[in-house]
Each structure stands twice: as C-alpha cells, then as structure tokens.
Write a protein that holds these residues in place. Structure first.
Motif, PDB file in Angstrom:
ATOM      1  N   PRO A  35       0.830  -1.217   0.000  1.00 29.60           N
ATOM      2  CA  PRO A  35       0.000   0.000   0.000  1.00 29.60           C
ATOM      3  C   PRO A  35       0.859   1.259   0.000  1.00 29.60           C
ATOM      4  N   ASN A  36       0.406   2.273  -0.700  1.00 29.69           N
ATOM      5  CA  ASN A  36       1.114   3.553  -0.735  1.00 29.69           C
ATOM      6  C   ASN A  36       0.851   4.384   0.516  1.00 29.69           C
ATOM      7  N   ASP A  37      -0.366   4.313   1.040  1.00 34.22           N
ATOM      8  CA  ASP A  37      -0.723   5.113   2.210  1.00 34.22           C
ATOM      9  C   ASP A  37      -0.283   4.388   3.477  1.00 34.22           C
ATOM     10  N   GLN A  38       0.764   4.898   4.109  1.00 37.57           N
ATOM     11  CA  GLN A  38       1.298   4.332   5.349  1.00 37.57           C
ATOM     12  C   GLN A  38       1.352   5.418   6.421  1.00 37.57           C
ATOM     13  N   SER A  39       0.374   6.311   6.405  1.00 35.63           N
ATOM     14  CA  SER A  39       0.438   7.562   7.161  1.00 35.63           C
ATOM     15  C   SER A  39       0.135   7.424   8.645  1.00 35.63           C
ATOM     16  N   THR A  40      -0.292   6.253   9.112  1.00 35.24           N
ATOM     17  CA  THR A  40      -0.517   6.040  10.537  1.00 35.24           C
ATOM     18  C   THR A  40       0.273   4.810  10.977  1.00 35.24           C
ATOM     19  N   ALA A  41       0.397   4.633  12.294  1.00 36.18           N
ATOM     20  CA  ALA A  41       1.114   3.462  12.806  1.00 36.18           C
ATOM     21  C   ALA A  41       0.440   2.175  12.352  1.00 36.18           C
ATOM     22  N   GLU A  42      -0.893   2.178  12.312  1.00 41.02           N
ATOM     23  CA  GLU A  42      -1.634   0.995  11.892  1.00 41.02           C
ATOM     24  C   GLU A  42      -1.422   0.716  10.404  1.00 41.02           C
ATOM     25  N   LYS A  43      -1.426   1.761   9.588  1.00 41.60           N
ATOM     26  CA  LYS A  43      -1.223   1.577   8.155  1.00 41.60           C
ATOM     27  C   LYS A  43       0.210   1.155   7.838  1.00 41.60           C
ATOM     28  N   LEU A  44       1.146   1.648   8.634  1.00 42.43           N
ATOM     29  CA  LEU A  44       2.539   1.230   8.457  1.00 42.43           C
ATOM     30  C   LEU A  44       2.676  -0.262   8.758  1.00 42.43           C
ATOM     31  N   GLU A  45       2.055  -0.715   9.822  1.00 44.44           N
ATOM     32  CA  GLU A  45       2.107  -2.136  10.174  1.00 44.44           C
ATOM     33  C   GLU A  45       1.459  -2.991   9.088  1.00 44.44           C
ATOM     34  N   ALA A  46       0.387  -2.476   8.483  1.00 43.22           N
ATOM     35  CA  ALA A  46      -0.307  -3.225   7.431  1.00 43.22           C
ATOM     36  C   ALA A  46       0.519  -3.344   6.154  1.00 43.22           C
ATOM     37  N   ALA A  47       1.589  -2.557   6.049  1.00 45.88           N
ATOM     38  CA  ALA A  47       2.475  -2.641   4.886  1.00 45.88           C
ATOM     39  C   ALA A  47       3.649  -3.582   5.126  1.00 45.88           C
ATOM     40  N   ASP A  48       3.762  -4.098   6.345  1.00 46.94           N
ATOM     41  CA  ASP A  48       4.896  -4.935   6.724  1.00 46.94           C
ATOM     42  C   ASP A  48       4.592  -6.395   6.378  1.00 46.94           C
ATOM     43  N   TRP A  49       4.916  -6.787   5.144  1.00 48.98           N
ATOM     44  CA  TRP A  49       4.652  -8.156   4.681  1.00 48.98           C
ATOM     45  C   TRP A  49       5.711  -9.096   5.247  1.00 48.98           C
ATOM     46  N   MET A  50       5.261 -10.119   5.967  1.00 41.48           N
ATOM     47  CA  MET A  50       6.152 -11.095   6.575  1.00 41.48           C
ATOM     48  C   MET A  50       5.674 -12.503   6.226  1.00 41.48           C
TER      49      MET A  50
END
Length: 279
Positions: A124-139
C-alpha cells in the motif's frame, strides 16, 4: 454358506481399515489439532513475539488429501489462537516413515487491496498512521516437521520488504513537520510522520535504486516550495533491512547528513549525530 460369511467379514474388515486410514489422515479430534507454540519476528534488536495477525496453512494436507486446513491466528492472552476453524496434522506415511507436514504463514491478512498471500503482496502507498505502516509490513514464515508429542509448531517470520527510517532535525525554531503540507518517500509512499519522536518511516519494495530516483520529497505550505532529495549513489535496498537517515530540514533546505543500515528494528535508531554528508 460359511465361506460366504467369511468373505463378507473379510471385506468388512478391509473396508474398516481403509476408513480408519483416511480418518487418521484428516482426523479432526482435538489430539490431532496443530498448535502454534511460539511465533517470533526475525531481525529485531531483541527477540519479540509476533503480535500481528497471521494466516497459517497446512500445505501437506492440501497437496496430499486435497483438503484445505487453514486459519487466521491472533495473539490472545499470550497464546496464538485460530479465529475460525482449525488446522490438523496429516498423519500419512511413506516408505521412509511418517510424512513431515509443511506449514506456510503470512501477515498481514489478505485484503482485496493488498492481495496478501505467502507469495504475493501489493504494497500500500498510504502508510500515514502506525496501523497503516504495520499493514504494509509483509512477513512470511515456513516450517517443516513431523508431528511432535504436543502437536505444536514454532514460526519465525521474516520481513519481505525494506524500511526507510528518517531521524528529523529542524534548523528552524518551528517543529520539523510544521512547514510541510505533503511528504512523500520513495517517489509515492505517504509515510508515517511521528511528531513526538521526530521521525519519518515508510516500508518500500527492496531492490536497486539510482541517484535519479527520489528518496524523499517535502512540499512546503504558505510560500509554495518543494524540497527533493535523491537516493545516495549505488544503494540497493534489501529485504529485512532498515535504512536509517539523519535528515536535517529548514524552510528552504533539506540535507541527509548520515546513513546507516541495520537489521529491521521496532525501536528508534540513534545514529550518534554524525555529519557525513551524502547528498
């Protein structure tokens, strides 16, 4: 007549054995349910538990018996619990003995926007919150094991993306983000700007970058102006690595004063205030 009864009994016995074999492979009884004993994230400063939800699949069940045993798991009261269904062991054997089960896991959970799976992910391009940043962390995590006495498996998740972390220092008297209406990282990512820690973070695809590509762009408010900083020369972003930049910004100037590479960290990195300009 006795011969017919004997043949019938033998047939029933063989049928019972066959049914038991199949039931043993896909047995849903509690003593055959897979447990997740522990799940960790690799490349952290200290070993930490996997707190994000993840999806777990028994690949062997799917391949050997064409049965999908999979579920989302959530950390609840220090235990990893399935949120629906259950995953069971495949108990088949071959000439070498008990067949090892292959498990695959991935996080974050799949959505139509990210198409998350063990092999694919739309960042995702939108990582503007802590929650959205975590949702971009593919593991992802995988393990192969035969069934242990406690039915438990362990998982160690590895980050598939790279992380850009900026420690921001403002030369003006105002806060480091107050003069900017728009900040983009790696050309188009909307980063998480933490005004408490004065940091900017974004998760990006790994791979080679050139000095023609933009690492960060800051668009000013009021008197319109744009500050562009290009990637340092010959940089290749690797999976599971965090790239730490000291970023000094003023009203009309932005400079990266130092850069370091560490394993992915859930903590802020102190770069020691070096002033080795790279741009």
């Amino acid at each position: 007549m006795k011969k017919i009864l004997a043949l019938t009994a033998a047939a029933l016995s063989l049928a019972a054995c066959s049914t038991n074999d199949v039931a043993d492979i896909t047995n849903d009884a509690d003593d055959n349910v897979v447990n997740v004993a522990s799940a960790t994230r690799s490349a952290d400063v200290e070993p930490v538990a996997m707190t994000a939800q993840f999806h777990l699949i028994n690949v062997t069940q799917k391949e050997k018996h064409n049965v999908n045993y999979e579920s989302d798991f959530t950390l609840d009261d220090n235990e990893y619990k399935p949120t629906y269904g259950k995953i069971v062991w495949y108990n088949g054997k071959d000439a070498n003995g008990e067949i090892a089960n292959v498990f695959q896991a991935f996080s974050p959970l799949r959505k139509s926007s990210n198409s998350a799976s063990y092999t694919d992910f739309n960042l995702p391009n939108d990582q503007s919150t802590a929650e959205k940043l975590e949702a971009a962390d593919w593991m992802t995590a995988t393990t192969t094991t035969t069934k242990p006495a406690d039915n438990a498996i362990t998982l160690n998740f590895e980050h598939k993306m790279a992380k850009l972390h900026f420690n921001v220092t403002a030369k003006d008297d105002i806060g480091p983000f107050d003069s900017y209406s728009d900040i983009k990282v790696d050309n188009n990512k909307i980063p998480y700007c933490n005004s408490t820690d004065n940091t900017i973070e974004a998760i990006v695809n790994p791979g080679e970058r050139t000095t023609n590509e933009e690492i960060i762009r800051l668009v000013g408010t009021g008197d319109y102006f744009t500050l562009n900083i290009k990637f340092p020369e010959n940089i290749t972003l690797e999976s599971g690595k965090q790239y730490n930049f000291n970023l000094s910004i003023g009203h009309y100037k932005a400079t990266i004063t130092s850069v370091s590479v560490t394993d992915w960290s859930v903590k802020n990195i102190d770069l020691g205030g070096n002033d080795d300009a790279v741009n």
